[in-house]
Design a protein around this motif. Sequence first.
Motif, short mmCIF file in Angstrom:
data_model
loop_
_atom_site.label_atom_id
_atom_site.label_comp_id
_atom_site.label_asym_id
_atom_site.label_seq_id
_atom_site.Cartn_x
_atom_site.Cartn_y
_atom_site.Cartn_z
N PHE A 108 0.90 -1.07 -0.19
CA PHE A 108 0.08 -0.08 -0.14
C PHE A 108 0.99 1.26 0.04
CE2 PHE A 108 -2.40 -3.36 2.26
CZ PHE A 108 -3.51 -3.52 1.30
N SER A 109 2.14 1.37 -0.72
CA SER A 109 3.10 2.20 -0.66
C SER A 109 3.41 2.68 0.65
CB SER A 109 2.51 3.37 -1.51
OG SER A 109 2.13 2.96 -2.92
N PHE A 110 3.52 2.07 1.60
CA PHE A 110 3.87 2.48 3.05
C PHE A 110 5.26 2.81 2.93
CE2 PHE A 110 5.77 0.79 6.98
CZ PHE A 110 5.24 1.70 7.91
N LEU A 111 5.67 3.99 3.46
CA LEU A 111 6.99 4.55 3.33
C LEU A 111 7.60 4.83 2.07
CD1 LEU A 111 8.86 2.66 6.31
CD2 LEU A 111 7.85 4.82 6.48
N SER A 112 6.57 4.90 1.17
CA SER A 112 7.26 5.28 -0.31
C SER A 112 7.94 6.78 -0.36
CB SER A 112 5.85 5.36 -1.08
OG SER A 112 4.82 6.37 -0.98
N ASP A 113 7.46 7.55 0.63
CA ASP A 113 8.01 9.06 0.49
C ASP A 113 9.11 9.12 1.45
OD1 ASP A 113 6.30 8.96 2.64
OD2 ASP A 113 5.30 10.46 1.89
N ALA A 114 9.69 8.00 2.14
CA ALA A 114 10.77 8.14 3.11
C ALA A 114 12.01 8.86 2.82
CB ALA A 114 10.73 6.96 3.71
N GLY A 115 12.12 9.05 1.57
CA GLY A 115 13.64 9.63 1.10
C GLY A 115 14.74 8.59 0.58
N GLY A 116 14.21 7.55 0.53
CA GLY A 116 15.27 6.46 0.00
C GLY A 116 15.75 5.46 0.64
N TRP A 117 15.85 5.63 2.02
CA TRP A 117 16.31 4.63 3.15
C TRP A 117 15.48 3.40 2.98
CZ3 TRP A 117 13.33 2.86 6.66
CH2 TRP A 117 12.33 3.59 7.17
N GLN A 118 14.29 3.45 2.74
CA GLN A 118 13.36 2.30 2.77
C GLN A 118 13.81 1.18 1.88
OE1 GLN A 118 12.72 5.23 1.40
NE2 GLN A 118 11.28 5.21 -0.11
N ARG A 119 14.31 1.62 0.67
CA ARG A 119 14.85 0.68 -0.29
C ARG A 119 15.91 -0.52 0.22
NH1 ARG A 119 18.68 2.53 -5.56
NH2 ARG A 119 18.88 -0.09 -6.46
N TRP A 120 16.73 0.06 0.94
CA TRP A 120 17.84 -0.74 1.53
C TRP A 120 17.11 -1.39 2.97
CZ3 TRP A 120 20.56 -2.04 -2.12
CH2 TRP A 120 20.65 -1.10 -3.10
N PHE A 121 16.40 -0.68 3.45
CA PHE A 121 15.59 -1.42 4.87
C PHE A 121 14.93 -2.62 4.30
CE2 PHE A 121 11.86 -1.61 7.18
CZ PHE A 121 12.46 -2.12 8.61
N PHE A 122 14.04 -2.44 3.37
CA PHE A 122 12.84 -3.43 2.71
C PHE A 122 13.81 -4.57 2.29
CE2 PHE A 122 9.74 -0.12 2.94
CZ PHE A 122 9.09 -0.58 3.94
N THR A 123 15.16 -4.13 1.41
CA THR A 123 15.97 -5.40 0.94
C THR A 123 16.47 -6.21 1.91
OG1 THR A 123 16.24 -3.66 -1.01
CG2 THR A 123 18.09 -5.70 -0.64
N GLY A 124 16.97 -5.47 3.02
CA GLY A 124 17.76 -6.20 4.02
C GLY A 124 16.81 -6.88 4.89
N LEU A 125 15.51 -6.54 5.06
CA LEU A 125 14.30 -7.39 5.71
C LEU A 125 14.02 -8.39 4.82
CD1 LEU A 125 12.45 -7.35 8.39
CD2 LEU A 125 10.89 -5.92 6.82
N ALA A 126 14.06 -8.48 3.68
CA ALA A 126 13.54 -9.63 2.84
C ALA A 126 14.57 -10.60 2.90
CB ALA A 126 13.11 -9.07 1.44
N PHE A 127 15.74 -10.32 2.80
CA PHE A 127 16.85 -11.25 2.88
C PHE A 127 16.89 -11.93 4.16
CE2 PHE A 127 19.31 -9.06 -0.72
CZ PHE A 127 19.22 -9.97 -1.68
N ALA A 128 16.62 -11.26 5.24
CA ALA A 128 16.62 -11.60 6.41
C ALA A 128 15.62 -12.90 6.65
CB ALA A 128 16.56 -10.78 7.79
N ILE A 129 14.24 -12.44 6.13
CA ILE A 129 12.97 -13.34 6.21
C ILE A 129 13.40 -14.50 5.32
CG2 ILE A 129 10.82 -13.36 5.39
CD1 ILE A 129 10.37 -10.56 6.25
#
Length: 162
Positions: free
Chosen positions: A55-76
Amino acid sequence: MSRLRSGHWLALATALIALDQVTKWVVLSHIQLGETIVVAPFWNWVLAFNTGAAFSFLSDAGGWQRWFFTGLAFAIAGWIVVMLRRHASDLHLSLALSLILAGALGNVIDRIRFGAVVDFIQWHVAGYYWPAFNVADSAIVGGAILLALTQLRPRPASGDHA
């Protein structure tokens, strides 16, 4: 049914990742950003890039979310691979985990390649539009539903989870 191994579930996840990426390649090759192709009265093909999560959660967060969600996905994904090795013979649990794994990694590929997830399926009714999604998102949702249903099923008293 013969005893399933974690490799079977990883192969399924790999096939779903491939399906997700092929569908995104087709969309990127044939639909322009902002274009809408009507498929049915409730269904469109569109091209959207989501830099956030569901639902575009954090889509306007400035770019850090790209790596946060990438790292989270790798951990999961790492946790899921461990769980698949431990519970490969549990059909429902392993199917659910394989779907979630495929979806998470399918979207990670997009985040790494494009900086955002490629979405293209748009459903709507009576002027209300569901946020655009993709095959990976569908796998995650299907896997999460199956995982929840798996947890609700009765377990044998012996502790055997097969």
